[in-house]
Design a protein around this motif. Sequence first.
Motif, PDB file in Angstrom:
ATOM      1  N   ILE A   1       0.867  -1.170   0.000  1.00 22.25           N
ATOM      2  CA  ILE A   1       0.000   0.000   0.000  1.00 22.25           C
ATOM      3  C   ILE A   1       0.907   1.225   0.000  1.00 22.25           C
ATOM      4  CG2 ILE A   1      -1.735   1.325   1.250  1.00 22.25           C
ATOM      5  CD1 ILE A   1      -2.871  -1.207   0.115  1.00 22.25           C
ATOM      6  N   LEU A   2       0.922   1.967  -1.100  1.00 19.52           N
ATOM      7  CA  LEU A   2       1.771   3.145  -1.193  1.00 19.52           C
ATOM      8  C   LEU A   2       1.041   4.364  -0.663  1.00 19.52           C
ATOM      9  CD1 LEU A   2       3.352   2.757  -4.759  1.00 19.52           C
ATOM     10  CD2 LEU A   2       3.985   1.647  -2.616  1.00 19.52           C
ATOM     11  N   GLU A   3       1.800   5.308  -0.112  1.00 15.98           N
ATOM     12  CA  GLU A   3       1.211   6.559   0.338  1.00 15.98           C
ATOM     13  C   GLU A   3       1.453   7.625  -0.730  1.00 15.98           C
ATOM     14  OE1 GLU A   3       1.250   9.615   4.161  1.00 15.98           O
ATOM     15  OE2 GLU A   3       2.032   7.573   4.363  1.00 15.98           O
TER      16      GLU A   3
ATOM     17  N   CYS B   1      -0.982   3.051 -16.577  1.00 19.81           N
ATOM     18  CA  CYS B   1      -0.321   3.120 -15.275  1.00 19.81           C
ATOM     19  C   CYS B   1       0.843   4.108 -15.254  1.00 19.81           C
ATOM     20  CB  CYS B   1       0.231   1.743 -14.887  1.00 19.81           C
ATOM     21  SG  CYS B   1      -1.014   0.473 -14.602  1.00 19.81           S
ATOM     22  N   VAL B   2       1.202   4.499 -14.043  1.00 19.16           N
ATOM     23  CA  VAL B   2       2.421   5.253 -13.808  1.00 19.16           C
ATOM     24  C   VAL B   2       3.300   4.420 -12.864  1.00 19.16           C
ATOM     25  CG1 VAL B   2       1.440   6.522 -11.832  1.00 19.16           C
ATOM     26  CG2 VAL B   2       3.381   7.478 -13.094  1.00 19.16           C
ATOM     27  N   ALA B   3       4.596   4.431 -13.150  1.00 22.46           N
ATOM     28  CA  ALA B   3       5.529   3.649 -12.334  1.00 22.46           C
ATOM     29  C   ALA B   3       6.056   4.502 -11.194  1.00 22.46           C
ATOM     30  CB  ALA B   3       6.687   3.143 -13.189  1.00 22.46           C
ATOM     31  N   ILE B   4       6.032   3.939  -9.992  1.00 21.50           N
ATOM     32  CA  ILE B   4       6.580   4.612  -8.812  1.00 21.50           C
ATOM     33  C   ILE B   4       7.635   3.703  -8.194  1.00 21.50           C
ATOM     34  CG2 ILE B   4       6.084   5.523  -6.512  1.00 21.50           C
ATOM     35  CD1 ILE B   4       3.333   6.277  -7.481  1.00 21.50           C
TER      36      ILE B   4
ATOM     37  N   LYS C   1       0.852  -4.158 -10.707  1.00 18.84           N
ATOM     38  CA  LYS C   1       1.901  -5.135 -10.449  1.00 18.84           C
ATOM     39  C   LYS C   1       3.076  -4.458  -9.760  1.00 18.84           C
ATOM     40  CE  LYS C   1       4.690  -4.994 -14.704  1.00 18.84           C
ATOM     41  NZ  LYS C   1       5.281  -5.819 -15.787  1.00 18.84           N
ATOM     42  N   SER C   2       3.911  -5.252  -9.117  1.00 17.56           N
ATOM     43  CA  SER C   2       5.093  -4.710  -8.444  1.00 17.56           C
ATOM     44  C   SER C   2       6.184  -5.764  -8.379  1.00 17.56           C
ATOM     45  CB  SER C   2       4.747  -4.220  -7.033  1.00 17.56           C
ATOM     46  OG  SER C   2       4.387  -5.321  -6.203  1.00 17.56           O
TER      47      SER C   2
ATOM     48  N   GLU D   1       9.608  -1.473  -7.636  1.00 13.10           N
ATOM     49  CA  GLU D   1       8.911  -0.686  -8.649  1.00 13.10           C
ATOM     50  C   GLU D   1       7.452  -1.102  -8.645  1.00 13.10           C
ATOM     51  OE1 GLU D   1      10.027   0.752 -13.059  1.00 13.10           O
ATOM     52  OE2 GLU D   1       9.644  -1.405 -12.936  1.00 13.10           O
ATOM     53  N   ASN D   2       6.558  -0.127  -8.608  1.00 13.02           N
ATOM     54  CA  ASN D   2       5.127  -0.376  -8.534  1.00 13.02           C
ATOM     55  C   ASN D   2       4.442   0.311  -9.709  1.00 13.02           C
ATOM     56  OD1 ASN D   2       4.924  -1.255  -5.373  1.00 13.02           O
ATOM     57  ND2 ASN D   2       6.378   0.424  -5.646  1.00 13.02           N
TER      58      ASN D   2
END
Length: 274
Positions: free
Chosen positions: A126-128, A184-187, A229-230, A217-218
Motif C-alpha cells: 500500500i503506497l502513500e 499506469c504510472v511507475a513509482i 503489479k510490483s 517498482e510499482n
Amino acid sequence: MNFKLSITLIALITLFLLTAGCLVTSQQNDLEKYELKYNFKQGEQYSYEVLTAIEKPSTKVSETTDIYVVSEENNHINLKVLTKTVTNTKSEEQIYHMNMTPSGEIIKIKSNDLIIPEIQLELVSILEYPKKEFAEGDVWSSYFSKNDSLFIDNNLVEYTVSGNTTYKCSERSEISVKAGKFDCVAIETTTDYILDAKYKSENESIFLKTNGVAQGENWIDLDRGFLAKSEYNVNKNTMTDFSELYKDLGIENIHRSTPQKSYTASELIDIKRK
C-alpha cells in the motif's frame, strides 16, 4: 573588424543561452501531471497473485491475496484482506482488517497476527500518495512509526517498527496483467526500516532486532489508484538475543545473526465490481 565580430558572437551566444533556458523551462512546465488516490468503491474485490523467492534458506512462497472494499466514507476506506499462503512445507490463511485514507495513509490494522504492510511486501504493498499533483522525476517521502502488542500461539509479542519510504515517479505506460490492460504510472520506492520485537517464551523473553532495506517498482492505475503489479528486492538482517532465555543455565550473550535476501512479485489477476 575583429572587435565587431567578437561583439556579434557574444550577442549570438547570449541569445542562444537565453533561448535554451526558455526551452528547458518550457519542457519542465509541459511535463504531464498526475494525482493519485485509492478510488475504491464499496463491494469491490481486487485479487492478486504474489510470489516470493527467499535466497537462504531456499524457499518459494506462493500466495493469493483478496482485498475486499468493505466501506468508503468520511475520507476513510475500510478493507478486509484475506491471504492464502503455500510454502514448501505448509499452507495457511490469514485475515486482517485495515482502515486507511484515500491517499494510502494507514490509520489502523486489526489482526490476530503480526501485520506490518509497510515492510511485509508479501501482503501487497500500500503506497502513500502525495496529496498534490506530481510529475515524472518528482520525489517524495513518508515516515512511519508504531508500536503494538498481540498474542501469537498464547505467547505475548511486543514490537516497535519505524522507517522511511522514498518514492520517485519514473514513467507512464500501458501495463498488461492477468486482470487486463491498465494505463499506469511507475513509482519506484526505497524503504529503510528497523523492527524491534520481544517474544515471551516460558516466562522469559527473546529479543529480535531487524534492519532491512526494500527496493521496488510499482505500477499504479492512474484512474483508480490500485496496484497493477510490483517487483521488490529485500535485503535484511535479524539479530536474535537468547540471553534471557538461557541465563539460568549460566550461559550469557547468546546471539544469532540471520541475513536474508528475497524477491517478491505481485500481479493483479482479477477485479470484481458490483
